[in-house]
Design a protein around this motif. Structure first.
Motif, PDB file in Angstrom:
ATOM      1  N   GLY A  68      38.017  24.844  45.045  1.00 39.54           N
ATOM      2  CA  GLY A  68      39.094  24.285  44.230  1.00 39.54           C
ATOM      3  C   GLY A  68      40.429  24.369  44.933  1.00 39.54           C
ATOM      4  O   GLY A  68      40.502  24.290  46.156  1.00 39.54           O
ATOM      5  N   SER A  69      41.464  24.571  44.164  1.00 40.41           N
ATOM      6  CA  SER A  69      42.828  24.594  44.697  1.00 40.41           C
ATOM      7  C   SER A  69      43.016  25.722  45.704  1.00 40.41           C
ATOM      8  O   SER A  69      42.457  26.796  45.556  1.00 40.41           O
ATOM      9  CB  SER A  69      43.836  24.806  43.563  1.00 40.41           C
ATOM     10  N   SER A  70      43.854  25.448  46.684  1.00 41.72           N
ATOM     11  CA  SER A  70      44.173  26.454  47.687  1.00 41.72           C
ATOM     12  C   SER A  70      45.277  27.342  47.147  1.00 41.72           C
ATOM     13  O   SER A  70      46.452  27.049  47.294  1.00 41.72           O
ATOM     14  CB  SER A  70      44.650  25.760  48.963  1.00 41.72           C
ATOM     15  N   ARG A  71      44.897  28.407  46.475  1.00 42.75           N
ATOM     16  CA  ARG A  71      45.919  29.307  45.938  1.00 42.75           C
ATOM     17  C   ARG A  71      45.667  30.738  46.381  1.00 42.75           C
ATOM     18  O   ARG A  71      44.634  31.311  46.089  1.00 42.75           O
ATOM     19  CB  ARG A  71      46.048  29.187  44.430  1.00 42.75           C
ATOM     20  N   GLU A  72      46.641  31.259  47.069  1.00 40.34           N
ATOM     21  CA  GLU A  72      46.576  32.630  47.526  1.00 40.34           C
ATOM     22  C   GLU A  72      46.557  33.599  46.342  1.00 40.34           C
ATOM     23  O   GLU A  72      46.137  34.738  46.468  1.00 40.34           O
ATOM     24  CB  GLU A  72      47.800  32.907  48.407  1.00 40.34           C
ATOM     25  N   HIS A  73      46.972  33.114  45.182  1.00 43.96           N
ATOM     26  CA  HIS A  73      46.995  33.934  43.968  1.00 43.96           C
ATOM     27  C   HIS A  73      45.592  34.469  43.641  1.00 43.96           C
ATOM     28  O   HIS A  73      45.475  35.550  43.064  1.00 43.96           O
ATOM     29  CB  HIS A  73      47.476  33.112  42.768  1.00 43.96           C
TER      30      HIS A  73
END
Length: 166
Positions: A68-73
Motif C-alpha cells: 500500500g502507501s509508502s508511509r514510514e509511520h
C-alpha cells in the motif's frame, strides 16, 4: 556479522496483504508523537493491539506485509508498541526498507509453512547470527531467510543513518 538474539511473544494475524492503511490508518498520519501514533497501530485489524504488545514482542503475518502507501509511520507505530520484529513470507519492498533503514524493527522472512506452525502467544527466540528461530513454547526450530549482506550491515548499525560503509 550479527550476534544478536531476540526473545518475545507472538501476535499472529494470518492474512496476506496487510497494508499500511490497516497498520496505521490515514487519519493518524498527522500525529508526530511516536508514542501517540503507536496507540493506533494495527487499528484496522485489532483496535486493542497496542494494549496486548509488550516490549520485544513479534508480529507473525501472511505474505506481502506492509503493502500500500509508502508511509514510514507504519514501522514507527509498530516499533513504538514494542514490536521488535515481523515474521512473514514476504514484505512490500518499501515497508521492508523503511523498517530497516529507520532502525525501527526487523522484517524477517520465513516460509508460509512456518507461519502456519507458529501460534498466537507462542514464545520465540530468534538467533540472527545463525538464522534460526526457536519456538520455546512448542520446542520446535525453524529457519529464516538470511538478510542480504548490505541489509545485515544496516541492521547491525541500527539503521541507515548510523551505517558507515567500510
Amino acid at each position: 556479522m550479527m550476534n544478536k538474539t531476540l526473545r518475545g511473544r507472538v501476535h499472529k494475524y494470518e492474512r496476506d496483504n496487510i497494508d499500511t492503511d490497516v497498520i496505521i490508518p490515514g487519519p493518524y498520519l498527522k500525529i508526530h508523537d511516536h508514542k501517540e501514533l503507536a496507540k493506533h497501530a494495527m487499528e484496522g485489524i485489532d483496535p486493542k493491539f497496542p494494549e496486548k504488545v509488550q516490549q520485544g514482542d513479534f508480529l507473525v503475518t501472511g505474505s506481502n506485509f506492509g503493502c500500500g502507501s509508502s508511509r514510514e509511520h507504519a514501522p514507527i507505530a509498530l516499533s513504538q508498541t514494542g514490536i521488535k520484529a515481523i515474521l512473514a513470507p514476504t514484505f512490500a519492498r518499501i515497508f521492508y526498507r523503511n523498517a530497516v533503514d529507520g532502525g525501527y524493527l526487523l522484517p524477517i522472512e520465513i516460509d508460509a509453512a512456518t507461519v502456519k506452525k507458529i501460534s498466537d502467544r507462542d514464545e520465540l527466540e530468534i538467533d540472527l547470527a545463525s538464522n534460526r528461530i526457536t519456538n520455546v513454547t512448542k520446542n520446535e526450530q525453524y529457519s529464516m531467510k538470511p538478510f542480504p549482506e548490505l541489509i545485515a550491515k544496516i541492521v547491525e548499525a541500527g539503521g541507515l543513518m548510523k551505517y558507515k560503509p567500510s
